[in-house]
Enzyme design. Sequence first.
Site, PDB file in Angstrom:
ATOM      1  CD  GLU A   1      -3.063  -0.907   2.246  1.00 32.30           C
ATOM      2  OE1 GLU A   1      -3.040   0.095   3.012  1.00 32.30           O
ATOM      3  OE2 GLU A   1      -3.933  -1.791   2.304  1.00 32.30           O
TER       4      GLU A   1
ATOM      5  CD  GLU B   1      -9.764   0.532  -0.585  1.00 35.72           C
ATOM      6  OE1 GLU B   1      -8.746  -0.184  -0.673  1.00 35.72           O
ATOM      7  OE2 GLU B   1     -10.610   0.415   0.321  1.00 35.72           O
TER       8      GLU B   1
HETATM    9  O1  KIV Z   1      -7.293  -6.176   1.410  1.00 34.63           O
HETATM   10  C1  KIV Z   1      -8.039  -6.017   0.441  1.00 34.63           C
HETATM   11  O2  KIV Z   1      -9.079  -6.673   0.302  1.00 34.63           O
HETATM   12  C2  KIV Z   1      -7.663  -5.017  -0.549  1.00 34.63           C
HETATM   13  C3  KIV Z   1      -8.643  -4.731  -1.637  1.00 34.63           C
HETATM   14  C4  KIV Z   1      -9.710  -3.867  -1.138  1.00 34.63           C
HETATM   15  C5  KIV Z   1      -7.992  -4.175  -2.833  1.00 34.63           C
HETATM   16  O3  KIV Z   1      -6.621  -4.457  -0.448  1.00 34.63           O
END
Ligand code: KIV
Length: 298
Positions: free
Chosen positions: A131, A198
């Site tokens: 991330e 997101e």
């Molecule tokens: O952890 C997850 O499910 C994610 C998605 C929302 C992309 O990172």
Amino acid sequence: MSATPHTPVPQRLDAPLPMTLPRLAEKKRLGEAIVMVTAYDYPSAQVAEAAGVDLVLVGDSGAMTVLGYPSTVPVSTEEMLMLARATRRGLTTPLLVGDLPFGSYEASDELAIATAQRFIKEAGCDAVKLERGGTSVQRAHAIVEAGIPVMGHVGLTPQTAIALGGYRAQGRTAERALTVAKDALALERAGCFALVFEAIPGAVTEVVMEHVKVPVIGIGAGPAADGQVLVFHDLLGIYDGHAPRFAKRYGEIRAQMVAGIAEYAAEVRARRFPGPEHVYSIDADELERFRAGVQRAA
Ligand code: KIV
């Protein structure tokens, strides 16, 4: 002995080919929508496989949906690896991406590479996801240099949601949208093969898409992305916790599960289950001999 990695051989000639990075890039080039879903165990992986999705993400959302944590932050690498291994066993065709949990990659390139390697070696993932922009760009670069495909994730990044002001849409001012765009482009330059956007305005996605060459998978980022991802439990209505407004429900499985267990409980209490069709039989003379034997032994 051949050094070619073992790839499961499709059973039927018309069976779908396993998803690869070149095939994914080709899908973008052809304008074919890419489908990603999360999965966290053997049955959810089998369901994703049977439904024919392109990518499966063992998301750290599993911290909340299957492990019951209040956020994605507490989940450990060991827990994520266990979920990823179970998911791997249920998959043949989709590309499997493992989410690097909070605290497992940020501190140094060495840590990021070592954790990513565990997802590949111990869980059989094809790629990892991390991330944010910022220092994550350098970590993504290091992991890619170590030979592991990386998916980036920008916009709302739940691992650092507190720093972003909570679980809320990102990029809603020109300045914040520019930060999202810069993070995306930096992760692409670092070598990420795909990006997750997101919770950002659809119009921001449209603008950034004009400049990004790798596939973009959106979640709450509008229809302009190359593909979409949803959390398995949100999509099927299994999770009882809060679901974001972008999570469309395609099923109400939790209600069906509760109804099923409640009916079972009622039948057990009313002594209607098990019925004759659920009981093993024994020949009458064997039963008689058994009875006599028990009597002698008693
Ligand atoms: O952890 C997850 O499910 C994610 C998605 C929302 C992309 O990172």
